[in-house]
Design an enzyme around this catalytic site. Structure first.
Site, mmCIF file in Angstrom:
data_model
loop_
_atom_site.group_PDB
_atom_site.id
_atom_site.type_symbol
_atom_site.label_atom_id
_atom_site.label_comp_id
_atom_site.label_asym_id
_atom_site.label_seq_id
_atom_site.Cartn_x
_atom_site.Cartn_y
_atom_site.Cartn_z
ATOM 1 N N GLY A 114 -23.724 -37.876 -27.465
ATOM 2 C CA GLY A 114 -23.328 -37.786 -26.059
ATOM 3 C C GLY A 114 -23.936 -36.663 -25.247
ATOM 4 N N GLU A 164 -21.739 -29.324 -26.362
ATOM 5 C CA GLU A 164 -20.956 -30.551 -26.583
ATOM 6 C C GLU A 164 -20.738 -31.230 -25.234
ATOM 7 O OE1 GLU A 164 -20.089 -32.883 -28.434
ATOM 8 O OE2 GLU A 164 -18.206 -32.482 -29.479
ATOM 9 N N ASP A 165 -20.751 -32.558 -25.221
ATOM 10 C CA ASP A 165 -20.520 -33.275 -23.973
ATOM 11 C C ASP A 165 -19.066 -33.163 -23.534
ATOM 12 O OD1 ASP A 165 -19.652 -34.746 -26.125
ATOM 13 O OD2 ASP A 165 -20.613 -36.625 -25.539
ATOM 14 N N ASP A 221 -12.444 -33.439 -26.937
ATOM 15 C CA ASP A 221 -11.205 -34.219 -26.861
ATOM 16 C C ASP A 221 -10.178 -33.534 -27.765
ATOM 17 O OD1 ASP A 221 -9.246 -36.144 -26.809
ATOM 18 O OD2 ASP A 221 -10.586 -37.835 -26.991
ATOM 19 N N GLY A 241 -11.153 -31.752 -30.298
ATOM 20 C CA GLY A 241 -11.838 -30.535 -30.744
ATOM 21 C C GLY A 241 -12.231 -30.568 -32.211
ATOM 22 N N THR A 249 -14.392 -32.454 -33.864
ATOM 23 C CA THR A 249 -15.835 -32.569 -34.117
ATOM 24 C C THR A 249 -16.494 -31.201 -34.039
ATOM 25 O OG1 THR A 249 -15.808 -34.742 -33.084
ATOM 26 C CG2 THR A 249 -17.953 -33.703 -33.324
ATOM 27 N N LYS A 264 -10.543 -31.852 -22.438
ATOM 28 C CA LYS A 264 -9.234 -32.452 -22.125
ATOM 29 C C LYS A 264 -8.155 -31.541 -22.707
ATOM 30 C CE LYS A 264 -11.241 -37.061 -22.836
ATOM 31 N NZ LYS A 264 -11.164 -38.317 -23.598
ATOM 32 N N ASP A 270 -20.399 -42.569 -23.545
ATOM 33 C CA ASP A 270 -20.486 -44.027 -23.702
ATOM 34 C C ASP A 270 -19.160 -44.689 -24.031
ATOM 35 O OD1 ASP A 270 -20.368 -42.892 -26.385
ATOM 36 O OD2 ASP A 270 -20.773 -44.939 -27.060
ATOM 37 N N ARG A 286 -24.318 -44.809 -21.037
ATOM 38 C CA ARG A 286 -24.881 -43.448 -21.139
ATOM 39 C C ARG A 286 -25.846 -43.137 -20.001
ATOM 40 N NH1 ARG A 286 -23.406 -41.458 -26.168
ATOM 41 N NH2 ARG A 286 -23.427 -42.899 -27.917
HETATM 42 P P1 IMP Z 1 -13.175 -34.785 -30.569
HETATM 43 O O1 IMP Z 1 -13.652 -34.544 -31.975
HETATM 44 O O2 IMP Z 1 -11.842 -35.488 -30.543
HETATM 45 O O3 IMP Z 1 -13.166 -33.529 -29.726
HETATM 46 O O4 IMP Z 1 -14.149 -35.830 -29.908
HETATM 47 C C1 IMP Z 1 -15.396 -35.453 -29.479
HETATM 48 C C2 IMP Z 1 -16.326 -36.618 -29.321
HETATM 49 O O5 IMP Z 1 -15.651 -37.855 -29.034
HETATM 50 C C3 IMP Z 1 -17.230 -36.368 -28.145
HETATM 51 O O6 IMP Z 1 -18.388 -35.678 -28.525
HETATM 52 C C4 IMP Z 1 -17.514 -37.757 -27.645
HETATM 53 O O7 IMP Z 1 -18.619 -38.283 -28.352
HETATM 54 C C5 IMP Z 1 -16.289 -38.553 -27.993
HETATM 55 N N1 IMP Z 1 -15.379 -38.651 -26.839
HETATM 56 C C6 IMP Z 1 -14.223 -37.982 -26.645
HETATM 57 N N2 IMP Z 1 -13.665 -38.319 -25.469
HETATM 58 C C7 IMP Z 1 -14.510 -39.208 -24.890
HETATM 59 C C8 IMP Z 1 -14.488 -39.913 -23.626
HETATM 60 O O8 IMP Z 1 -13.590 -39.791 -22.771
HETATM 61 N N3 IMP Z 1 -15.543 -40.731 -23.398
HETATM 62 C C9 IMP Z 1 -16.582 -40.903 -24.271
HETATM 63 N N4 IMP Z 1 -16.638 -40.258 -25.452
HETATM 64 C C10 IMP Z 1 -15.598 -39.411 -25.758
#
Ligand code: IMP
Length: 181
Positions: free
Chosen positions: A51, A105-106, A109, A111, A113, A137, A165, A171
């Site tokens: 992303g 990081e894009d 969410d 956190g 990852t 978020k 995406d 994207r």
């Molecule tokens: P986390 O590990 O829950 O923080 O998720 C991180 C990854 O989930 C991001 O790098 C995105 O690739 C994907 N992601 C989380 N939220 C969204 C969203 O609202 N739209 C698209 N991809 C998301």
């Protein structure tokens, strides 16, 4: 474009291309200020795929210090334990040891990852380690990792565009769109 539709889901315009440009500009100014002091040492910008590829391309072209760029790819899984499991699909080309690492990081969410990647990098003993995210978020309680440079806080909605995406689609969109409730 005010609305887009993918997989029978409607998305409405949420963050315009102009607002994104301004966010990227402000982030780059802050990063330039901080990193100017250490620019003689090795700095590596690490983009978390997929992303962040659009964001990182715009951001690095506003940085005024020399640096390397590398890419990593991490896949998150929902495990039985609360932290989940992650798989490191693409790893850093060179060790982070002794380098100043800025992770891009894009969107943060949960956190998980970025937390998994940071744990891995820390074990390689970088000279410094900072995180830059375009979006976060915070209501998802993702404060497990500090974000040193944050573009914008958003509510816990699903967004696409500017690299983000839905099942691989969206994207290329120049603006960011929010899933309609
Ligand atoms: P986390 O590990 O829950 O923080 O998720 C991180 C990854 O989930 C991001 O790098 C995105 O690739 C994907 N992601 C989380 N939220 C969204 C969203 O609202 N739209 C698209 N991809 C998301």
């Amino acid at each position: 474009m005010k609305n887009v539709n993918y997989y029978n889901k409607d998305f409405k315009l949420y963050i315009s291309e102009n607002e994104i440009k301004e966010i990227v500009k402000v982030l780059a100014e802050k990063i330039n200020n901080d990193y100017t002091l250490i620019k003689k040492e090795e700095i590596c910008i690490v983009s978390i795929l997929n992303g962040s590829f659009v964001f990182v391309a715009d951001l690095i072209r506003r940085l005024n210090f020399d640096h390397k760029v590398d890419f990593v790819k991490i896949k998150s899984y929902d495990g039985i334990e609360s932290k989940g499991e992650v798989e490191h699909i693409l790893e850093l080309g060179e060790s982070a040891k002794g380098k100043h690492i800025l992770v891009i990081e894009d969107i943060v969410d949960t956190g998980l990852t970025i937390e998994a990647f940071i744990d891995k990098i820390k074990s390689q003993k970088p000279a410094s380690l900072k995180v830059c995210a375009l979006l976060s978020k915070p209501e998802v309680n993702n404060d497990i990792i500090p974000i040193d440079y944050l573009g914008k806080e958003i509510p816990p909605c699903f967004v696409i565009g500017y690299g983000l995406d839905i099942s691989g689609m969206g994207r290329h969109l120049r603006d960011i769109y929010q899933l309609e409730a």
